[in-house]
Design an enzyme around this catalytic site. Structure first.
Site, PDB file in Angstrom:
ATOM      1  N   PRO A  55       0.826  -1.219   0.000  1.00 21.10           N
ATOM      2  CA  PRO A  55       0.000   0.000   0.000  1.00 21.10           C
ATOM      3  C   PRO A  55       0.859   1.268   0.000  1.00 21.10           C
ATOM      4  O   PRO A  55       1.802   1.371   0.768  1.00 21.10           O
ATOM      5  CB  PRO A  55      -0.801  -0.122   1.301  1.00 21.10           C
ATOM      6  CG  PRO A  55      -0.021  -1.065   2.164  1.00 21.10           C
ATOM      7  CD  PRO A  55       0.692  -1.990   1.241  1.00 21.10           C
ATOM      8  N   THR A  63       0.338   5.476  -0.134  1.00 19.77           N
ATOM      9  CA  THR A  63      -0.398   6.736  -0.190  1.00 19.77           C
ATOM     10  C   THR A  63       0.234   7.645  -1.229  1.00 19.77           C
ATOM     11  O   THR A  63       1.451   7.849  -1.221  1.00 19.77           O
ATOM     12  CB  THR A  63      -0.374   7.399   1.206  1.00 19.77           C
ATOM     13  OG1 THR A  63      -1.144   6.596   2.083  1.00 19.77           O
ATOM     14  CG2 THR A  63      -0.915   8.819   1.177  1.00 19.77           C
ATOM     15  N   GLN A  95      -7.140  -0.970   1.138  1.00 22.92           N
ATOM     16  CA  GLN A  95      -6.618  -0.864   2.505  1.00 22.92           C
ATOM     17  C   GLN A  95      -7.492   0.117   3.300  1.00 22.92           C
ATOM     18  O   GLN A  95      -7.587   1.297   2.948  1.00 22.92           O
ATOM     19  CB  GLN A  95      -5.156  -0.390   2.524  1.00 22.92           C
ATOM     20  CG  GLN A  95      -4.576  -0.508   3.935  1.00 22.92           C
ATOM     21  CD  GLN A  95      -3.184   0.037   4.100  1.00 22.92           C
ATOM     22  OE1 GLN A  95      -2.888   1.166   3.694  1.00 22.92           O
ATOM     23  NE2 GLN A  95      -2.299  -0.743   4.721  1.00 22.92           N
ATOM     24  N   TYR A 118      -1.258   3.750  13.403  1.00 26.11           N
ATOM     25  CA  TYR A 118      -2.604   4.300  13.221  1.00 26.11           C
ATOM     26  C   TYR A 118      -3.567   3.687  14.255  1.00 26.11           C
ATOM     27  O   TYR A 118      -3.127   3.026  15.193  1.00 26.11           O
ATOM     28  CB  TYR A 118      -3.051   4.111  11.770  1.00 26.11           C
ATOM     29  CG  TYR A 118      -2.183   4.914  10.819  1.00 26.11           C
ATOM     30  CD1 TYR A 118      -2.190   6.307  10.868  1.00 26.11           C
ATOM     31  CD2 TYR A 118      -1.312   4.292   9.931  1.00 26.11           C
ATOM     32  CE1 TYR A 118      -1.358   7.052  10.025  1.00 26.11           C
ATOM     33  CE2 TYR A 118      -0.483   5.035   9.088  1.00 26.11           C
ATOM     34  CZ  TYR A 118      -0.519   6.421   9.144  1.00 26.11           C
ATOM     35  OH  TYR A 118       0.300   7.171   8.333  1.00 26.11           O
ATOM     36  N   ARG A 125       8.241   0.895  -2.533  1.00 32.35           N
ATOM     37  CA  ARG A 125       8.923   1.859  -3.396  1.00 32.35           C
ATOM     38  C   ARG A 125       9.349   1.272  -4.740  1.00 32.35           C
ATOM     39  O   ARG A 125       9.257   1.969  -5.762  1.00 32.35           O
ATOM     40  CB  ARG A 125      10.099   2.478  -2.623  1.00 32.35           C
ATOM     41  CG  ARG A 125       9.611   3.421  -1.529  1.00 32.35           C
ATOM     42  CD  ARG A 125      10.651   3.653  -0.459  1.00 32.35           C
ATOM     43  NE  ARG A 125      10.964   2.429   0.259  1.00 32.35           N
ATOM     44  CZ  ARG A 125      11.890   2.330   1.199  1.00 32.35           C
ATOM     45  NH1 ARG A 125      12.592   3.389   1.534  1.00 32.35           N
ATOM     46  NH2 ARG A 125      12.100   1.179   1.824  1.00 32.35           N
TER      47      ARG A 125
END
Ligand SMILES: Cc1cc2nc3c(=O)[nH]c(=O)nc-3n(C[C@H](O)[C@H](O)[C@H](O)COP(=O)(O)O)c2cc1C
Length: 360
Positions: free
Chosen positions: A23, A25, A98, A177, A316
């Site tokens: 995942p 962002t 996600q 989180y 990445r």
């Protein structure tokens, strides 16, 4: 011995290879959290991945803490996701959503609300906002009503994900989180049923996973955890015991696969001296384990051969190499990610990374 190119089944999802997209962002949705057309192009470019795990996607306005990140709490967002997911499927790929609640890691200028968490604590460093980085504000400790509402938000987001065409969902339980804030004793200071001993601190994760399973079925449910090391101010006095117990709990819930971000001391993404917990988790969890962080073709293949990991997720490398699967197959070099455009809007540094074919 399995290789990165062997097929794999993750619950209801059949993968042609074990090279997952982690995942990421990227901040290309609208300010209202509605996905945009360019996101379909970006994900479709990466459809050769065994499975794409979408960027973190807010389950509610309260839980979305990043400028221009997408959500899954209203119909407009579902409609925005539909063509994105369809583009991945048309390109032959698979994608799960996600599901994200950032807890204390949101600035009120982004959510319009005071952040919430397990306890009244304040995130470290500064929050990403539409006006640059700003200091975090103290979170409000959630009460029983809040918890019931947030569990419903998870369930609704999971339902909406399936309605948008996603192949499944992954709860974001990693990286400091909300779920992580409940799990760890550095951020969970509660003295009720949700705090104190490990069995209590697992409760929120268990209820969130159970709420999602009740909505979409265990075969389409997964979770990401980050068991070793502090992350975004979130730490635990005994992460080994905590996350081994978490894995046992996920086994009981029948979650078919889990993804673990497990950096080492040399990691270029949140390095830690704390040893990986995945071997201990493996001993109590019989589902599939996807490992992440700092892998390349050789180190990923080695972890599969060791038997701890069933698949590897690449972050990445996938960001900068839409044809990463082909590059791994050929042993080719990887493009490097362009840091200034990680979270910028538009196509630059997003959909314009060259493939091997375009580079010749
Ligand atoms: C630009 C960027 C965005 C990220 N966004 C997310 C995210 O939305 N959700 C998540 O769980 N991890 C996120 N991560 C962490 C990555 O999934 C991954 O754990 C990290 O990049 C290390 O793996 P890698 O070495 O393969 O890149 C992000 C990392 C980067 C660099």
């Amino acid at each position: 011995m399995p290789t990165l190119f062997d097929p794999l089944t993750l619950g209801a999802i059949a993968l042609p290879n074990r090279i997952l997209m982690a995942p990421l962002t990227r901040g290309r949705a609208t300010r209202e959290g509605v996905p945009t057309a360019i996101m379909g192009e970006y994900y479709a470019q990466r459809a050769a991945a065994g499975l794409i795990i979408s960027e973190a996607t807010g389950i509610s306005r309260e839980g979305l803490g990043w400028p221009f990140a997408p959500g899954l709490w209203n119909e407009a967002q579902v409609e925005g996701w539909k063509p994105v997911v369809a583009a991945v499927h048309e390109a032959g790929g698979r994608i799960v959503a996600q599901l994200w609640h950032v807890g204390r890691l949101v600035h009120p200028s982004v959510s319009g609300l005071q952040p919430v968490s397990a306890s009244a604590t304040t995130g470290p460093a500064r929050a990403h906002t539409y006006d640059g980085k700003q200091p975090h504000v103290e979170a409000r400790a959630v009460g029983a009503d809040d918890i019931a509402r947030i569990l419903e938000d998870y369930a609704r987001a999971a339902r909406y994900a399936i309605a948008a065409g996603f192949d499944g969902v992954q709860l974001h339980g990693a990286n400091g989180y909300l779920i992580d804030q409940f799990l760890r004793d550095g951020t969970n200071l509660r003295d009720d049923d949700y705090g104190g001993p490990i069995a209590n601190r697992l409760r929120f994760m268990r209820e969130a996973v159970a709420a999602v399973i009740a909505e979409v079925g265990a075969a389409r449910t997964a979770i990401r955890l980050s068991p070793n090391g502090d992350v975004q101010g979130c730490h635990d006095s005994d992460g080994h015991a905590l996350f081994t117990a978490a894995a046992a709990e996920l086994q009981k819930l029948g979650v078919p696969w889990i993804e673990l971000r497990e950096p080492g001391p040399q990691s270029s993404f949140r390095a830690t001296e704390e040893a990986p917990v995945s071997p201990a988790m493996r001993s109590v969890y019989s589902g599939r384990i996807v490992l992440n962080s700092d892998y390349d073709a050789a180190s990923g293949a080695a972890r599969l051969a060791e038997g701890v990991a069933d698949a590897i997720s690449f972050g990445r490398p996938f960001l900068a190499n839409p044809d990463l699967v082909e590059r791994i197959r050929l042993g080719a070099e990887y493009n490097a990610p362009d840091i200034p455009t990680l979270y910028s809007q538009g196509s630059k540094g997003y959909t314009d990374y060259p493939t091997l074919l375009e580079a010749v």
